[in-house]
Design a protein around this motif. Structure first.
Motif, PDB file in Angstrom:
ATOM      1  N   VAL A 167       0.832  -1.202   0.000  1.00 28.83           N
ATOM      2  CA  VAL A 167       0.000   0.000   0.000  1.00 28.83           C
ATOM      3  C   VAL A 167       0.869   1.256   0.000  1.00 28.83           C
ATOM      4  N   ILE A 168       0.361   2.265  -0.680  1.00 22.22           N
ATOM      5  CA  ILE A 168       1.005   3.576  -0.753  1.00 22.22           C
ATOM      6  C   ILE A 168       0.100   4.572  -0.050  1.00 22.22           C
ATOM      7  N   LEU A 169       0.681   5.324   0.870  1.00 24.01           N
ATOM      8  CA  LEU A 169      -0.058   6.392   1.560  1.00 24.01           C
ATOM      9  C   LEU A 169       0.522   7.705   1.074  1.00 24.01           C
ATOM     10  N   VAL A 170      -0.303   8.523   0.434  1.00 21.32           N
ATOM     11  CA  VAL A 170       0.256   9.689  -0.232  1.00 21.32           C
ATOM     12  C   VAL A 170      -0.699  10.878  -0.124  1.00 21.32           C
ATOM     13  N   ASN A 171      -0.125  12.062   0.050  1.00 15.74           N
ATOM     14  CA  ASN A 171      -0.916  13.281   0.121  1.00 15.74           C
ATOM     15  C   ASN A 171      -1.192  13.804  -1.280  1.00 15.74           C
ATOM     16  N   GLN A 172      -2.430  14.175  -1.524  1.00 19.20           N
ATOM     17  CA  GLN A 172      -2.720  14.738  -2.839  1.00 19.20           C
ATOM     18  C   GLN A 172      -2.051  16.109  -2.973  1.00 19.20           C
ATOM     19  N   VAL A 173      -2.055  16.887  -1.905  1.00 21.86           N
ATOM     20  CA  VAL A 173      -1.297  18.140  -1.886  1.00 21.86           C
ATOM     21  C   VAL A 173      -0.371  18.119  -0.677  1.00 21.86           C
ATOM     22  N   ASN A 174       0.884  18.423  -0.918  1.00 22.71           N
ATOM     23  CA  ASN A 174       1.859  18.491   0.165  1.00 22.71           C
ATOM     24  C   ASN A 174       1.559  19.679   1.075  1.00 22.71           C
ATOM     25  N   TYR A 175       1.553  19.416   2.394  1.00 20.41           N
ATOM     26  CA  TYR A 175       1.125  20.462   3.336  1.00 20.41           C
ATOM     27  C   TYR A 175       2.061  21.655   3.353  1.00 20.41           C
ATOM     28  N   ASP A 182      -0.867  14.038  -9.345  1.00 19.30           N
ATOM     29  CA  ASP A 182      -1.842  13.539 -10.318  1.00 19.30           C
ATOM     30  C   ASP A 182      -2.442  12.252  -9.755  1.00 19.30           C
ATOM     31  N   MET A 183      -3.638  12.370  -9.228  1.00 12.69           N
ATOM     32  CA  MET A 183      -4.253  11.229  -8.536  1.00 12.69           C
ATOM     33  C   MET A 183      -4.479  10.041  -9.464  1.00 12.69           C
ATOM     34  N   ALA A 184      -5.002  10.313 -10.640  1.00 10.68           N
ATOM     35  CA  ALA A 184      -5.315   9.202 -11.554  1.00 10.68           C
ATOM     36  C   ALA A 184      -4.047   8.480 -11.989  1.00 10.68           C
ATOM     37  N   ALA A 185      -3.005   9.243 -12.309  1.00  9.54           N
ATOM     38  CA  ALA A 185      -1.775   8.626 -12.817  1.00  9.54           C
ATOM     39  C   ALA A 185      -1.083   7.791 -11.745  1.00  9.54           C
ATOM     40  N   LEU A 186      -0.979   8.329 -10.546  1.00 14.06           N
ATOM     41  CA  LEU A 186      -0.277   7.580  -9.500  1.00 14.06           C
ATOM     42  C   LEU A 186      -1.088   6.356  -9.061  1.00 14.06           C
ATOM     43  N   THR A 187      -2.398   6.510  -9.058  1.00 10.45           N
ATOM     44  CA  THR A 187      -3.243   5.363  -8.711  1.00 10.45           C
ATOM     45  C   THR A 187      -3.052   4.241  -9.739  1.00 10.45           C
ATOM     46  N   ARG A 188      -3.003   4.630 -10.992  1.00 12.03           N
ATOM     47  CA  ARG A 188      -2.802   3.633 -12.054  1.00 12.03           C
ATOM     48  C   ARG A 188      -1.464   2.930 -11.885  1.00 12.03           C
ATOM     49  N   LYS A 189      -0.440   3.710 -11.591  1.00 14.37           N
ATOM     50  CA  LYS A 189       0.903   3.149 -11.395  1.00 14.37           C
ATOM     51  C   LYS A 189       0.909   2.151 -10.225  1.00 14.37           C
ATOM     52  N   ALA A 190       0.211   2.521  -9.153  1.00 12.06           N
ATOM     53  CA  ALA A 190       0.114   1.609  -7.996  1.00 12.06           C
ATOM     54  C   ALA A 190      -0.594   0.315  -8.404  1.00 12.06           C
ATOM     55  N   ASP A 192      -0.971  -0.960 -11.333  1.00 11.26           N
ATOM     56  CA  ASP A 192      -0.183  -1.750 -12.288  1.00 11.26           C
ATOM     57  C   ASP A 192       0.809  -2.662 -11.555  1.00 11.26           C
ATOM     58  N   ALA A 193       1.268  -2.213 -10.403  1.00 14.00           N
ATOM     59  CA  ALA A 193       2.201  -3.019  -9.621  1.00 14.00           C
ATOM     60  C   ALA A 193       1.488  -3.926  -8.628  1.00 14.00           C
ATOM     61  N   GLY A 194       0.159  -3.893  -8.649  1.00 18.22           N
ATOM     62  CA  GLY A 194      -0.594  -4.750  -7.733  1.00 18.22           C
ATOM     63  C   GLY A 194      -0.740  -4.177  -6.331  1.00 18.22           C
ATOM     64  N   ALA A 195      -0.377  -2.897  -6.170  1.00 13.65           N
ATOM     65  CA  ALA A 195      -0.468  -2.261  -4.851  1.00 13.65           C
ATOM     66  C   ALA A 195      -1.783  -1.499  -4.714  1.00 13.65           C
ATOM     67  N   LEU A 196      -2.131  -1.201  -3.468  1.00 14.39           N
ATOM     68  CA  LEU A 196      -3.291  -0.351  -3.169  1.00 14.39           C
ATOM     69  C   LEU A 196      -2.789   1.047  -2.810  1.00 14.39           C
ATOM     70  N   ILE A 197      -3.706   2.023  -2.859  1.00 14.46           N
ATOM     71  CA  ILE A 197      -3.291   3.390  -2.555  1.00 14.46           C
ATOM     72  C   ILE A 197      -4.305   4.072  -1.644  1.00 14.46           C
ATOM     73  N   VAL A 198      -3.782   4.763  -0.654  1.00 14.04           N
ATOM     74  CA  VAL A 198      -4.594   5.554   0.281  1.00 14.04           C
ATOM     75  C   VAL A 198      -4.252   7.021   0.051  1.00 14.04           C
ATOM     76  N   TRP A 199      -5.235   7.803  -0.345  1.00 18.64           N
ATOM     77  CA  TRP A 199      -5.005   9.224  -0.589  1.00 18.64           C
ATOM     78  C   TRP A 199      -5.355  10.050   0.643  1.00 18.64           C
TER      79      TRP A 199
END
Lengths: 415, 415
Positions: A167-175, A182-190, A192-199
């Motif tokens: 799983v990837i935990l990532v901020n959509q905007v850095n504080y 780019d939410m769609a692109a990074l989600t796709r990349k995750a 593609d590698a079989g990982a999940l993503i938490v925004w």
């Protein structure tokens, strides 16, 4: 590049602002230009009315019955659906509850359980720290789980994504910088590698249109007391895509998440859908404050918010660079509005003192070590003239060296 | 046994009541006798004033600065110490935060980590269910951990205590029967076996004097919205004895529990003392409601509360049995006041209908399946005359059979 606007042009921008009337719904002190709504949003009449109704009418009059008569018990789901509209989530996928930190724990736990053979959690080294602390906490409950950080273990998140990542935990905007991913692109990349993503949407919910469903996101969490103006420490939210609901398991399995909470059964049986992320009894008065703010949000078009947000932050950058450029400020946020959230950060070698001097003059932003002065622009109650006036004060403080007064050097805790 | 008091004697009890003046500090609707303060305490002027101040003055005026100027950030610790006085905890051992369910998770997790070689969590089969659900959740995070229940795996908690037990989670007062446990004796028994104990004080905090320190308790948790009158869903509390502080570890390791929360470090470093149980940003408005109530509690002597509580519940039992004894009510609570919390339960084969009829007549208690009618007596705002009047209504409903009206048979969710 266009020329630097003058005051008449700035006033004309306010006159043409479709969100301008919303300003009167907020309660802001005289003499203050509030550019810290990205830390704590402003109070509104709506919110005052809601908490007064909840306390003096519902609680005082209906007492225990208010859990039903006033719909208190259903608020996490009902407010979740309404908040969902602002972050691109169809109904039934979002609940309002607990804190951002607690919700990170739930989401990461659920994601790890869905990827039992993968040992890695990926996060950002420059994340707001509680994300990392909670990721550490979750990792500690599953032996062999490791946390790898962008900027520490690799230059970018993308470099860390491989088939060992659960799983990837990532901020959509850095504080701090305001950088927008780019939410769609990074989600796709995750994926593609079989990982999940938490925004983490703390700095985008209410700041710009978010498209969780359209981006195929797995989970999301965020707070409601920044751009959403839900009140200090207002309950947070958590989202899970419908496709994951049957697989959600998380150990904060309190009675509000039970399939039959009022049957008082001995054993836990997870409720259906997003209710699985509910745990204990929620703080009704704080929840009702958020409801008051969401009532106001129902009137707001997120596209208009984004347009104004980009215009406000563009204007601020242009005015600051034109008028204060000689005084050691360096832009830390993306110059391209499309890559920026609703905030602007500049580095200044004496940023702490500069910010204290600004605050004393009524321009409230905040400071982030070691040298960042940070300004948030909330389109619902900040106008273009506020930007102009704030830059006037900033220029004066820098030109006169007022920030060098000794009293500004004393450190104070700033949340 | 003494004779049954008449109305004149009951009025004399009110006249002699040292807590009588406190009634006027609460806001209760006309025509209601509120005997459900053990589910949700009543509203008070103090609380109204606090939330108004927090919202309209602190938040609206000071905005982000209020975290410092209004002391919001320190509330969990400061309110914890004040609440600690009511449960026998010296300062520095109690914090107010999150929910009861979440705090159960933290306490059980910390206890399990301190007993790594012991596989058993012991709890009560007739506990309020969220305790069991959270114990299940914690157990799921440590392979091999099992939950054993009083009344299911053995007749009593004491029968379950052996050298395989890591921790016992137990209610000081049972939510349904009102049975009061001997905290010091059971704690000693747990310690003799090398186990730790977590006391759930939901039905004793604010109801009677609790002596956590004097009983040598390890951990305790509880809510603040019942007898403490902190408002619907007000933040819960958690206690840990000072001797355990260096050993506390728990995975809800958010930034409020960090040793240096404002240093924004990448790695988690647990704060000192009871702060280790803090996690995320707390709901300020709900927290301030609790502060308003604790201001009132500062004026209250818990010994006087207990004396009145026992007198109220004794009076209720005597009047009900004398006047309603022929109508199928059976006492489910201990007859001896020393073994009873501040509530009285009776079984009635049609308890649900009886309670609905009572509520419609303004006597608010609650129903617990299958057959329990439950009445809570909060000495701060319930008087002896209230007890008399409630029994008058109960007797009338039973004698006339009014509870048999068809509309009372329709089930509604009751929290």
């Amino acid at each position: 590049m266009r020329g630097i606007p003058d005051l008449a042009e700035v006033d004309a921008m306010d006159a043409a602002d479709p969100l301008r009337a919303l300003r009167d719904r907020f309660v802001l002190p005289e003499g203050v230009i509030y550019l810290d709504g990205n830390s704590l949003g402003a109070a509104s009449i709506n919110v005052f009315n809601e908490i007064e109704t909840a306390a003096k009418e519902e609680w005082a009059r209906d007492l225990i019955r208010a859990w039903n008569t006033a719909g208190w018990f259903d608020m996490p789901v009902q407010l979740g659906d309404r908040l969902g509209r602002l972050v691109g989530a169809a109904p039934g996928q979002t609940v309002v509850c607990d804190t951002t930190s607690i919700n990170i724990y739930k989401a990461l736990h659920a994601a790890l359980a869905m990827r039992p053979d993968r040992p890695v959690i990926v996060a950002e080294g420059d994340s707001f720290p509680t994300d990392l602390y909670m990721a550490e906490g979750v990792a500690s409950t599953r032996p062999g789980t490791v946390l790898r950080l962008e900027g520490v273990d690799a230059p970018t998140i993308e470099d860390l994504i491989d088939d060992r990542v659960a799983v990837i935990l990532v901020n959509q905007v850095n504080y701090k910088s305001g950088r927008l991913r780019d939410m769609a692109a990074l989600t796709r990349k995750a994926h593609d590698a079989g990982a999940l993503i938490v925004w983490d949407l703390c700095h985008t919910a209410g700041a710009l249109p978010v498209d969780l469903d359209g981006s195929n996101a797995d989970f999301a969490i965020g707070c409601t007391y920044k751009y959403l103006n839900g009140g200090p420490g207002a309950p947070a939210f958590i989202y899970a895509a419908t496709r994951h609901h049957p697989d959600i398991s998380q150990p904060l399995s309190g009675w509000w998440g039970h399939a039959r909470p009022f049957a008082f059964e001995q054993g836990y049986a997870a409720g259906s859908g997003i209710r699985r992320f509910l745990c204990g009894t929620q703080p009704v008065l704080s929840m009702r404050a958020l409801k008051g703010s969401l009532d106001l949000w129902d009137e707001v078009d997120m596209t208009a918010v984004r347009e104004k947000s980009v215009a406000l932050t563009d204007l601020f950058i242009r005015l600051v660079e034109a008028r204060c450029g000689a005084f050691g400020l360096e832009l830390e946020s993306p110059r391209d509005g499309a890559e920026r959230g609703s905030q602007v950060s500049f580095a200044h070698p004496h940023g702490y003192q500069v910010m204290r001097a600004l605050i004393e003059r009524g321009v409230i932003g905040d400071f982030r070590a070691p040298s960042t002065v940070r300004f948030g622009f909330t389109p619902l109650y900040v106008g273009y003239r506020d930007v102009w006036d704030a830059v006037e004060v900033l220029e004066d403080i820098l030109r006169t060296g007022a920030w060098q007064e000794a009293r500004y050097a004393v450190k104070e805790a700033v949340t």
